[in-house]
Design an enzyme around this catalytic site. Structure first.
Site, PDB file in Angstrom:
ATOM      1  N   ASN A  81      -9.302 -10.180  -4.462  1.00  0.00           N
ATOM      2  CA  ASN A  81      -9.009  -9.574  -3.158  1.00  0.00           C
ATOM      3  C   ASN A  81     -10.014  -9.923  -2.059  1.00  0.00           C
ATOM      4  O   ASN A  81      -9.734  -9.732  -0.879  1.00  0.00           O
ATOM      5  CB  ASN A  81      -8.884  -8.044  -3.267  1.00  0.00           C
ATOM      6  CG  ASN A  81      -7.593  -7.570  -3.876  1.00  0.00           C
ATOM      7  OD1 ASN A  81      -7.535  -6.519  -4.528  1.00  0.00           O
ATOM      8  ND2 ASN A  81      -6.513  -8.318  -3.680  1.00  0.00           N
ATOM      9  N   HIS A  84      -2.846   0.854   3.771  1.00  0.00           N
ATOM     10  CA  HIS A  84      -3.909   1.190   2.802  1.00  0.00           C
ATOM     11  C   HIS A  84      -4.322   2.653   2.936  1.00  0.00           C
ATOM     12  O   HIS A  84      -4.574   3.329   1.950  1.00  0.00           O
ATOM     13  CB  HIS A  84      -5.126   0.280   2.997  1.00  0.00           C
ATOM     14  CG  HIS A  84      -4.839  -1.153   2.645  1.00  0.00           C
ATOM     15  ND1 HIS A  84      -4.184  -1.518   1.488  1.00  0.00           N
ATOM     16  CD2 HIS A  84      -5.116  -2.315   3.299  1.00  0.00           C
ATOM     17  CE1 HIS A  84      -4.065  -2.838   1.449  1.00  0.00           C
ATOM     18  NE2 HIS A  84      -4.611  -3.337   2.528  1.00  0.00           N
ATOM     19  N   GLU A  95       2.393  -0.444 -23.079  1.00  0.00           N
ATOM     20  CA  GLU A  95       3.754  -0.478 -22.556  1.00  0.00           C
ATOM     21  C   GLU A  95       3.649  -0.691 -21.042  1.00  0.00           C
ATOM     22  O   GLU A  95       2.692  -0.241 -20.411  1.00  0.00           O
ATOM     23  CB  GLU A  95       4.469   0.850 -22.845  1.00  0.00           C
ATOM     24  CG  GLU A  95       4.657   1.132 -24.313  1.00  0.00           C
ATOM     25  CD  GLU A  95       5.635   0.172 -24.979  1.00  0.00           C
ATOM     26  OE1 GLU A  95       6.598  -0.256 -24.327  1.00  0.00           O
ATOM     27  OE2 GLU A  95       5.413  -0.157 -26.164  1.00  0.00           O
ATOM     28  N   ARG A 101       3.006  -0.938 -12.701  1.00  0.00           N
ATOM     29  CA  ARG A 101       2.795  -1.738 -11.490  1.00  0.00           C
ATOM     30  C   ARG A 101       3.906  -1.412 -10.501  1.00  0.00           C
ATOM     31  O   ARG A 101       5.085  -1.437 -10.855  1.00  0.00           O
ATOM     32  CB  ARG A 101       2.801  -3.224 -11.783  1.00  0.00           C
ATOM     33  CG  ARG A 101       2.537  -3.998 -10.488  1.00  0.00           C
ATOM     34  CD  ARG A 101       2.205  -5.426 -10.678  1.00  0.00           C
ATOM     35  NE  ARG A 101       1.811  -6.008  -9.397  1.00  0.00           N
ATOM     36  CZ  ARG A 101       1.016  -7.033  -9.258  1.00  0.00           C
ATOM     37  NH1 ARG A 101       0.509  -7.592 -10.316  1.00  0.00           N
ATOM     38  NH2 ARG A 101       0.712  -7.510  -8.066  1.00  0.00           N
ATOM     39  N   ARG A 145       4.105  -8.991 -12.519  1.00  0.00           N
ATOM     40  CA  ARG A 145       2.994  -9.763 -13.067  1.00  0.00           C
ATOM     41  C   ARG A 145       1.814  -8.844 -13.335  1.00  0.00           C
ATOM     42  O   ARG A 145       1.790  -7.693 -12.893  1.00  0.00           O
ATOM     43  CB  ARG A 145       2.574 -10.935 -12.175  1.00  0.00           C
ATOM     44  CG  ARG A 145       2.694 -10.744 -10.717  1.00  0.00           C
ATOM     45  CD  ARG A 145       2.069 -11.878  -9.921  1.00  0.00           C
ATOM     46  NE  ARG A 145       1.904 -11.392  -8.572  1.00  0.00           N
ATOM     47  CZ  ARG A 145       2.840 -11.505  -7.633  1.00  0.00           C
ATOM     48  NH1 ARG A 145       3.954 -12.163  -7.860  1.00  0.00           N
ATOM     49  NH2 ARG A 145       2.648 -10.965  -6.434  1.00  0.00           N
ATOM     50  N   ASN A 164       1.029  -1.713  -0.509  1.00  0.00           N
ATOM     51  CA  ASN A 164       0.607  -1.009   0.715  1.00  0.00           C
ATOM     52  C   ASN A 164       0.948  -1.811   1.966  1.00  0.00           C
ATOM     53  O   ASN A 164       1.418  -1.254   2.962  1.00  0.00           O
ATOM     54  CB  ASN A 164      -0.913  -0.787   0.726  1.00  0.00           C
ATOM     55  CG  ASN A 164      -1.381   0.184  -0.334  1.00  0.00           C
ATOM     56  OD1 ASN A 164      -0.567   0.872  -0.935  1.00  0.00           O
ATOM     57  ND2 ASN A 164      -2.687   0.228  -0.558  1.00  0.00           N
ATOM     58  N   ASP A 179       0.338  -1.572  -5.999  1.00  0.00           N
ATOM     59  CA  ASP A 179       0.695  -2.682  -5.135  1.00  0.00           C
ATOM     60  C   ASP A 179       1.719  -2.251  -4.085  1.00  0.00           C
ATOM     61  O   ASP A 179       2.530  -1.360  -4.329  1.00  0.00           O
ATOM     62  CB  ASP A 179       1.275  -3.812  -6.000  1.00  0.00           C
ATOM     63  CG  ASP A 179       1.198  -5.147  -5.301  1.00  0.00           C
ATOM     64  OD1 ASP A 179       0.569  -5.229  -4.220  1.00  0.00           O
ATOM     65  OD2 ASP A 179       1.778  -6.116  -5.825  1.00  0.00           O
ATOM     66  N   ARG A 208       3.211  -4.297   2.444  1.00  0.00           N
ATOM     67  CA  ARG A 208       4.647  -4.408   2.722  1.00  0.00           C
ATOM     68  C   ARG A 208       5.221  -3.077   3.197  1.00  0.00           C
ATOM     69  O   ARG A 208       6.060  -3.036   4.096  1.00  0.00           O
ATOM     70  CB  ARG A 208       5.388  -4.895   1.454  1.00  0.00           C
ATOM     71  CG  ARG A 208       5.325  -6.412   1.299  1.00  0.00           C
ATOM     72  CD  ARG A 208       5.673  -6.830  -0.105  1.00  0.00           C
ATOM     73  NE  ARG A 208       4.607  -6.480  -1.028  1.00  0.00           N
ATOM     74  CZ  ARG A 208       4.751  -6.397  -2.355  1.00  0.00           C
ATOM     75  NH1 ARG A 208       5.926  -6.616  -2.888  1.00  0.00           N
ATOM     76  NH2 ARG A 208       3.723  -6.103  -3.110  1.00  0.00           N
TER      77      ARG A 208
HETATM   78  C1  IPE Z   1      -2.273  -2.956  -2.795  1.00  0.00           C
HETATM   79  O1  IPE Z   1      -1.430  -3.232  -1.738  1.00  0.00           O
HETATM   80  C2  IPE Z   1      -3.643  -2.520  -2.362  1.00  0.00           C
HETATM   81  C3  IPE Z   1      -4.770  -3.421  -2.669  1.00  0.00           C
HETATM   82  C4  IPE Z   1      -4.708  -4.576  -3.266  1.00  0.00           C
HETATM   83  C5  IPE Z   1      -6.073  -2.978  -2.262  1.00  0.00           C
HETATM   84  P1  IPE Z   1      -1.346  -4.693  -1.126  1.00  0.00           P
HETATM   85  O2  IPE Z   1      -2.340  -4.813  -0.042  1.00  0.00           O
HETATM   86  O3  IPE Z   1      -1.462  -5.723  -2.205  1.00  0.00           O
HETATM   87  O4  IPE Z   1       0.106  -4.705  -0.521  1.00  0.00           O
HETATM   88  P2  IPE Z   1       1.123  -5.946  -0.395  1.00  0.00           P
HETATM   89  O5  IPE Z   1       1.248  -6.553  -1.756  1.00  0.00           O
HETATM   90  O6  IPE Z   1       0.553  -6.891   0.604  1.00  0.00           O
HETATM   91  O7  IPE Z   1       2.393  -5.308   0.060  1.00  0.00           O
HETATM   92 MG    MG Z   2      -0.165  -6.928  -3.254  1.00  0.00          MG
END
Ligand code: IPE
Ligand code: MG
Length: 239
Positions: free
Chosen positions: A50, A19, A189, A170, A176, A4, A2, A6
């Protein structure tokens, strides 16, 4: 994996650039996992939820996935890693589905190391699919309801050929589970890292594993019982 989006926003980049950097990091982490002797590595790459993202982002993710697969094919073959998928992959764009099939087929004889991509995956969908498959087997007489236990039902999950995860990591500071391997990780774990995925370095993976190794896993028993069992097994290996 998670964070990418931000990660990119903080740098004035587009989410899709985030990404892109995320995929580059996957390549590094897959390599490091191999060096650390991790035999099963599961990457939650695209969740069933997604699809709700803007179409342009979904399209970019699918494109990245396809090029990742093309590149990884060589790496997987050279390093004798078997590719698996979990999730409703048949609902992915056909070209992605086809590429997945090719790589899975080409690596299916490798038994030692496994890379599992969770794609269009959600634990709730998975349990529904498992119950449907179990019910079909029950109706055909192959299963008996009276004999049902977790070992049987788990054979109908997408992960039937895979061990339960021992450690779930995570990234990006979120605390979460987001519908990831809910049943299989009953005794896993967890490590929650504040670092966004593109910056989650191979060294941080190693640190997470050290943290995991220092934990006492009790599986419902008392700490005393667990330590006693460890003493016994240490003694028997010494003999
Ligand atoms: C994770 O990064 C990549 C995928 C879900 C494919 P995010 O795209 O969820 O990044 P944030 O949570 O918006 O920062
Ligand atoms: Mg995300």
């Amino acid at each position: 994996m998670d964070g990418n989006g931000r990660w990119a926003n903080r740098r004035g980049l587009t989410r899709n650039e985030g990404h892109q950097r995320g995929v580059e990091n996957v390549e590094k982490i897959v390599e490091k996992a191999g060096q650390l002797g991790i035999r099963y590595l599961t990457l939650y790459a695209f969740s069933a939820e997604n699809w709700k993202r803007p179409q342009s982002e979904v399209d970019a993710l699918m494109k990245l996935l396809k090029s990742f697969l093309k590149k990884q094919q060589k790496h997987l073959l050279e390093n004798e890693i078997r590719l698996h998928t979990i999730g409703r992959v048949e609902e992915l764009p056909h070209s992605v589905f086809r590429q997945l099939k090719i790589v899975k087929e080409a690596t299916k004889h490798f038994a030692k190391n496994h890379l599992i991509l969770a794609l269009n995956y959600g634990a709730r969908n998975e349990i529904i699919d498992a119950v449907k498959r179990y019910t079909e087997a029950f109706q055909s007489g192959a299963e008996n309801l009276g004999d049902l236990h977790w070992g049987i039902l788990s054979q109908y999950l997408d992960t039937s050929e895979l061990p339960d995860p021992q450690l779930v990591i995570r990234t990006s500071g979120e605390h979460r589970i987001s519908n990831f391997l809910l049943l299989q990780s009953a005794y896993a774990e967890y490590v929650f890292s504040p670092v966004c995925w593109p910056d989650f370095s191979p060294d941080l993976l190693e640190t997470a594993i050290e943290d995991y190794r220092n934990r006492e896993r009790r599986f419902g028993k008392t700490g005393e019982q667990v330590r006693q069992e460890q003493d016994v097994s240490l003694k028997s290996t010494a003999q």
